[in-house]
Motif scaffolding. Structure first.
Motif, PDB file in Angstrom:
ATOM      1  N   LYS A  59      17.470 -55.458 114.210  1.00  0.00           N
ATOM      2  CA  LYS A  59      16.722 -54.604 113.286  1.00  0.00           C
ATOM      3  C   LYS A  59      15.401 -54.109 113.875  1.00  0.00           C
ATOM      4  O   LYS A  59      14.867 -53.098 113.428  1.00  0.00           O
ATOM      5  CB  LYS A  59      16.449 -55.366 111.984  1.00  0.00           C
ATOM      6  N   ASN A  99      11.597 -49.720 114.111  1.00  0.00           N
ATOM      7  CA  ASN A  99      12.765 -49.923 113.263  1.00  0.00           C
ATOM      8  C   ASN A  99      13.959 -49.337 114.005  1.00  0.00           C
ATOM      9  O   ASN A  99      14.019 -48.136 114.258  1.00  0.00           O
ATOM     10  CB  ASN A  99      12.566 -49.219 111.915  1.00  0.00           C
ATOM     11  N   GLU A 101      16.936 -48.766 113.160  1.00  0.00           N
ATOM     12  CA  GLU A 101      17.875 -47.925 112.423  1.00  0.00           C
ATOM     13  C   GLU A 101      17.431 -46.477 112.342  1.00  0.00           C
ATOM     14  O   GLU A 101      18.253 -45.571 112.363  1.00  0.00           O
ATOM     15  CB  GLU A 101      18.078 -48.499 111.016  1.00  0.00           C
TER      16      GLU A 101
END
Length: 923
Positions: A59, A99, A101
């Motif tokens: 993550k 991050n 993502e």
């Protein structure tokens, strides 16, 4: 004579100045004046990414850089404020957390030293360990709070480095592996003393919770206090993740006597071996002889029981406890640079050709993978996701598909840019790996193309602007491949051979295309070979001086359409050659003042898109004292057709350069000339700002600020409405050039007094003030057009009978008649150029020839497009009319274009009228 050329047709803005509130497609704000950003700032970390890590849950991604903020304990600044010499300098780098993502920046952590050489997440992902210069640190990953800091290497002669190259976590231990250099005192052949340097590895154990140093087994103690030899020299080290085993390649190193201290260090290695050490009891349990030093790239599998290494470029495995060995992979197609287990079953190898190969450790099967041309560093989710370094960016990739997650448009390396010559409304961009074709209206990608990794790259042709086509034609989608006795031109998409070219002599053929892709220049031996790309026919050869060093300050280039080959081999002049024949067209030289005594140089050359102007970075030495060369730095513009230097823009009146770099230290990284020849956009070396300079006055109009990294390349669109700038931050910004560069409010109506004031400003050298005056007149066309009609008059055609009479009168016996005739001919300036040339072709006396030549020199000076305040005002006034673009403005331009044929105003008006016509057709 330089002609205004290109298409513009600018449409004026209305109302007050407009401030940018735009964002790019990823939500990042666009800087003032920019209308688009191609690419993204996500996962971008400037400073040379040197380490990357991904949290176990994938993550969070951490990146660290090689360089960062510099802190100077002492500094010397010259009177211009440009040069700083630092003493006792230290640096503070950064770690960025992302991050994974969406690529958004979570936080930035300052480090106590630079570089950030290694990063590792704790198994839970809650904390982060990093090697920062000579320090080892731990932070709380959720808050960025520093938990502890230790100076890793403090003793002995272990210097010139010492950074942690690896950090391993094993239960309650942190294991750091350090690379540095030790200094060894030895004797020379003549009996004197000298010092030898040799790379050395060192290992340290730490308590992961407190950072306290832990005892080290004797078998892992490297020599860091050498006298006449290095008793224990570690070449490579690996430690199992559970701290049960360590593996080292080790030897003894004895320095060989030097002839003189200046010679490079030479060593004799004995007792080379691979040792596997049981860290529980500190005993060596396996020793494998390595007489030729072929064992390298040590790495342990996750369970700590299997060691992988490279020997003779084969990948081999050994069980750490029982010593059982087996071969995993035969000789690679390229040298193996490093090995890493991505999980318990898969081993990845990074090869010298930048590709990655992955094998199943249990079966020996080579797995299909798409992770190509990346620097593989860290893995998560059982090896299914890897974090990689990609230039100044971090890239997250799925190992089984090669797909980047998330995907972003644009470049991951520093791009170069140019508007396409063969495709309308298209911007080209390319880095060393990928090329993009962008729609210049929607700024969406039209097409993307991978550039073959086999293309030879030479830093000198990639380091400066205009080198997009070095060994590859983005426009024609072709590339050059070196073969044993020559080169091949191949299709990028299909790799199909287009044609080969045999060349005698050694290899290493520096090759580059013209921007349009129709011509190729390749250097081999003593000549440049100029080649027609369509047929592979060698058109001509241009000899190269032996003193010319290719790759230094752009010594040679082809013009955009491939008609002219320019060479700046001596840095004193630019030689222009006709590509078709190889004949010398003319020689261009700077105009140095008497004060410099001819001491100057040309450091970089660029062509305008229409091939009518060539630009050079000019350095002139104005003084030399106290170890520094005081130099004036400017940009010279030459008319390619006549060879006349038509303008010099002084960028820095005084730059102090250390004497070793005098007249050779380029200050301008990239520049480009607008297609109407009105503006020069440039970026200085390591500069993040685009500077806009006006050619007519030679002064700065304004700046464009918005890139996070140094500017790499610049390109004007054909209609001059847009400027594209690329940067080391991997993005391309598109700037609106049809707007005021000076922020202020503009009125829709102007009084007579205001019109007169703006008109006066057009005559002044200050281009920044002139920019405001130009736009003030553009915003109030109802008042400015009638005013300009009064001020601007077409140049009257000279009476030919009168001109003939004056030419006859310059031979009159009466001095007063002769002087008056010469004065009147001089006042006609460029209007009598043709008449003077014709008169000189006749059989005349020596005295008449001298008078005519004197008049011709003055007429040529008068014909230059710049030089007087009146001419500067005319150029700016035509710009106002072009920006207004109304039928009334066009009518006035047409009237000016009907003036005397030889007049510079007439020629400039004709070029302006052509652009206005083309703009109307496009709209």
């Amino acid at each position: 004579m330089m002609l205004l050329h290109g298409t513009c047709g600018l449409v004026p803005l209305r109302g007050q100045e407009q401030k940018s509130s735009r964002t790019d497609q990823y939500g990042h704000a666009l800087p003032e004046g920019a209308i688009a950003r191609l690419g993204t700032l996500r996962f971008v970390h400037l400073g040379g990414i040197s380490s990357v890590a991904i949290s176990p849950d994938a993550k969070v991604v951490a990146s660290g850089v090689r360089t960062g903020k510099a802190y100077e304990r002492e500094k010397i600044v010259d009177q211009t404020g440009r040069l700083t010499i630092t003493m006792g300098r230290r640096t503070q780098a950064t770690i960025r957390l992302w991050n994974s993502e969406n690529g958004k920046l979570i936080r930035e952590i300052d480090t106590p030293d630079a570089p950030v050489s290694a990063i590792q997440f704790a198994p839970t992902g809650s904390s982060l360990f990093a090697g920062c210069g000579r320090f080892l640190c731990r932070w709380d990953a959720s808050t960025g709070k520093k938990l502890w800091e230790q100076e890793a290497i403090t003793a002995g002669r272990f210097d010139r480095g010492g950074e942690a190259e690896k950090i391993l976590l094993a239960k309650d231990k942190v294991i750091s592996l350090h690379s540095g250099t030790i200094v060894c005192s030895v004797s020379t052949i003549g009996g004197g003393a000298s010092f030898y340097y040799h790379p050395q590895k060192a290992i340290r154990f730490w308590d992961s919770k407190t950072g306290a140093p832990l005892a080290l087994p004797k078998t892992l103690e490297s020599t860091i206090h050498p006298e006449a030899r290095i008793a224990t020299l570690f070449h490579d080290i690996a430690v199992a993740p559970d701290a049960t085993f360590a593996a080292v390649t080790v030897s003894q190193a004895d320095p060989l006597p030097r002839g003189t201290p200046a010679f490079e260090d030479k060593w004799k290695y004995t007792n080379r071996r691979l040792e596997i050490i049981d860290l529980v009891n500190g005993n060596t349990i396996h020793v494998i002889p390595d007489e030729n030093g072929m064992i390298r790239c040590l790495t342990f599998v996750e369970d700590g029981h299997t060691l992988a290494f490279v020997a003779d470029n084969e990948i081999r495995l050994i069980h750490a406890r029982n010593g059982q060995k087996r071969l995993l992979a035969d000789i690679m197609e390229s040298r193996v640079l490093r090995l890493k287990f991505v999980n318990k079953q898969q081993l990845a190898a990074l090869l010298e050709n930048s590709s990655i190969r992955i094998w199943n450790v249990d079966t020996g099967e080579r797995l299909h993978n798409h992770v190509d041309r990346e620097l593989f560093l860290d893995a998560a989710r059982g090896g299914r996701i890897v974090a990689t370094i990609h230039g100044n960016t971090v890239r997250i990739v799925e190992t089984d598909t090669g797909k980047a997650v998330p995907t972003f448009d644009g470049h991951r390396l520093t791009p170069l840019v140019r508007y396409a010559l063969l495709a309308k409304n298209t911007l080209l961009s390319a880095d060393a790996q990928k090329a993009h074709w962008w729609d210049a209206r929607s700024w969406q990608t039209k097409e993307s193309l991978g550039i073959p990794g086999s293309i030879p790259r030479y830093w000198g042709f990639r380091d400066r602007s205009g080198r997009m086509d070095q060994a590859v034609s983005v426009e024609k989608q072709l590339y050059v491949k070196e073969i044993e006795k020559g080169i091949e031109v191949r299709d990028i998409k299909t790799d199909k051979l287009v044609w080969p070219l045999q060349l005698s002599g050694s290899s290493a053929y520096e090759s580059y295309f013209s921007a349009s892709g129709n011509r190729l220049a390749t250097h081999q031996g003593k000549n440049f070979h100029l080649i027609d790309v369509a047929t592979g026919k060698r058109l001509s050869e241009v000899p190269k001086s032996e003193r010319m060093w290719l790759g230094f300050n752009c010594p040679a280039l082809l013009s955009p359409q491939g008609r002219i080959f320019a060479m700046n081999e001596s840095h004193q002049q630019i030689d222009l050659f006709e590509v078709e024949s190889g004949k010398t067209l003319r020689v261009l030289q700077p105009q140095f003042s008497d004060k410099s005594k001819g001491k100057g140089s040309i450091l970089g050359i660029w062509f305008s898109a229409d091939e009518q102007v060539i630009l050079g970075e000019i350095h002139e030495q104005i003084d030399f004292q106290k170890g520094f060369s005081e130099e004036k730095v400017g940009v010279a513009l030459w008319d390619v057709k006549t060879g006349e230097m038509i303008q010099e823009i002084v960028i820095w009146p005084v730059v102090n350069v250390f004497w070793r770099e005098s007249l050779s230290e380029a200050q301008i990284h990239t520049l480009t000339l607008s297609n109407d020849h009105r503006l020069v956009a440039l970026a200085e070396k390591d500069g993040k700002t685009v500077e806009i300079w006006e050619t007519a006055s030679g002064s700065k109009r304004g700046e464009l600020v918005g890139h996070e990294g140094p500017i790499a390349d610049l390109a004007f669109s054909a209609d001059n409405r847009r400027l594209a700038s690329s940067s080391e931050d991997t993005t391309i910004l598109i700037w609106d050039m049809n707007r005021p560069l000076q922020t202020r409010k503009f009125k829709n109506r102007l009084e007579e007094k205001e019109l007169a004031a703006h008109w006066t400003t057009l005559f002044q050298p200050d281009a920044a003030k002139a920019d405001s005056a130009i736009w003030s007149l553009v915003y109030a066309p109802k008042d400015s057009l009638p005013f300009l009609r009064i001020q601007l008059k077409s140049v009257a055609h000279p009476d030919q009978e009168r001109v003939r009479g004056l030419l006859e009168a310059i031979d009159n016996d009466d001095f007063q008649v002769r002087s008056k005739a010469e004065s009147q001919l001089e006042s006609l300036g460029e209007l009598v150029l043709a008449d003077l040339h014709s008169a000189l072709k006749q059989k005349i006396s020596l005295e008449r020839q001298r008078r005519l030549e004197r008049l011709l020199r003055k007429a040529k000076t008068a014909a230059l497009p710049f030089g007087t305040s009146k001419r500067v005002a005319q150029w700016r006034a035509l710009e106002v009319l072009e920006k207004i673009g109304s039928p009334a403005a066009k009518l006035l331009v047409r009237e000016l274009a009907d003036g005397a044929v030889g007049a510079q105003l007439t020629r400039a008006a004709k070029a302006t009228l052509t652009r206005m016509e083309q703009s109307r057709q496009q709209d």
